[in-house]
Design a protein around this motif. Structure first.
Motif, PDB file in Angstrom:
ATOM      1  N   LEU A  99      -7.001   7.770   0.972  1.00 23.16           N
ATOM      2  CA  LEU A  99      -6.990   6.325   1.178  1.00 23.16           C
ATOM      3  C   LEU A  99      -5.704   5.725   0.615  1.00 23.16           C
ATOM      4  O   LEU A  99      -5.371   5.932  -0.554  1.00 23.16           O
ATOM      5  CB  LEU A  99      -8.204   5.687   0.494  1.00 23.16           C
ATOM      6  N   SER A 106      -9.425   2.103  -4.929  1.00 24.62           N
ATOM      7  CA  SER A 106      -8.845   2.928  -3.876  1.00 24.62           C
ATOM      8  C   SER A 106      -8.080   4.139  -4.382  1.00 24.62           C
ATOM      9  O   SER A 106      -7.982   5.144  -3.690  1.00 24.62           O
ATOM     10  CB  SER A 106      -7.933   2.071  -3.004  1.00 24.62           C
ATOM     11  N   GLU A 139      -9.061   0.733   4.786  1.00 19.51           N
ATOM     12  CA  GLU A 139      -7.602   0.782   4.739  1.00 19.51           C
ATOM     13  C   GLU A 139      -6.971  -0.181   5.741  1.00 19.51           C
ATOM     14  O   GLU A 139      -6.021  -0.896   5.407  1.00 19.51           O
ATOM     15  CB  GLU A 139      -7.098   2.200   4.994  1.00 19.51           C
ATOM     16  N   LEU A 189       0.842  -1.182   0.000  1.00 20.14           N
ATOM     17  CA  LEU A 189       0.000   0.000   0.000  1.00 20.14           C
ATOM     18  C   LEU A 189       0.882   1.238   0.000  1.00 20.14           C
ATOM     19  O   LEU A 189       1.910   1.281   0.668  1.00 20.14           O
ATOM     20  CB  LEU A 189      -0.905   0.014   1.227  1.00 20.14           C
TER      21      LEU A 189
END
Length: 187
Positions: free
Chosen positions: A68, A62, A150, A28
């Motif tokens: 985010l 996302s 998340e 991420l």
């Protein structure tokens, strides 16, 4: 694009995963404002490739939700009049540099060779498009659900995934709960 037209032919009946399963090896990243620019660039590219087609295009996933964290893969939904009429859209998308990854009933997925942009193709009227938009809009507007989503992704990415699709499936329960809350407040 609410009207539904008769398909030219029967759709595929099974899943064709071009290249087979792929291990998920991404992390991420904090939200990056450049993701919106990447979307706009690919939107223009798709519209140029499909200049004569009646299509709709939306930024989903996302990377379209400010604040985010996301895998750095820009997801786009492309709505076409007839998913089975691949000659009306698929050939042009491939000619413009995308590669076919998935062919399954009601859905095609093309992506960039770098795998940083995924274009999900659905037929006009497919409920999946509204589901994507429902989730997107809820995550954009609700900080609590955005944080939940998340944290779920962060937890899941601590595991090793032999197939990216398995990771996506593991988020299903949380996504369903977020969409239920979105529907509960919908006008």
């Amino acid at each position: 694009m609410d009207r539904k037209r008769k398909r030219r032919r029967a759709d595929v009946t099974g899943l064709e995963l071009v290249g087979g399963p792929e291990r998920l090896e991404v992390e991420l990243h904090d939200y990056d404002e450049r993701w919106a620019d990447v979307y706009r660039e690919h939107r223009a590219r798709i519209l140029t490739a499909l200049a004569d087609a009646d299509v709709a295009i939306e930024h989903i996933g996302s990377t379209c939700v400010p604040g985010l964290a996301a895998k750095p893969i820009v997801d786009i939904v492309l709505v076409v009049p007839d998913i089975t009429a691949e000659e009306d859209y698929l050939e042009a998308l491939l000619a413009s540099g995308y590669v076919l990854r998935v062919r399954e009933p009601g859905h095609r997925l093309v992506r960039t060779p770098a795998r940083d942009v995924h274009v999900h193709v659905y037929e006009n009227g497919d409920a999946a498009v509204e589901e994507y938009l429902l989730l997107r809009d809820r995550l954009r507007s609700d900080a609590g659900d955005r944080a939940l989503y998340e944290s779920t992704k962060r937890e899941l990415l601590r595991k090793r995934w032999e197939d990216m699709n398995d990771y996506a499936d593991a988020k299903s329960e949380v996504i369903a709960a977020i969409k239920r809350r979105a529907r509960a407040i919908a006008p």
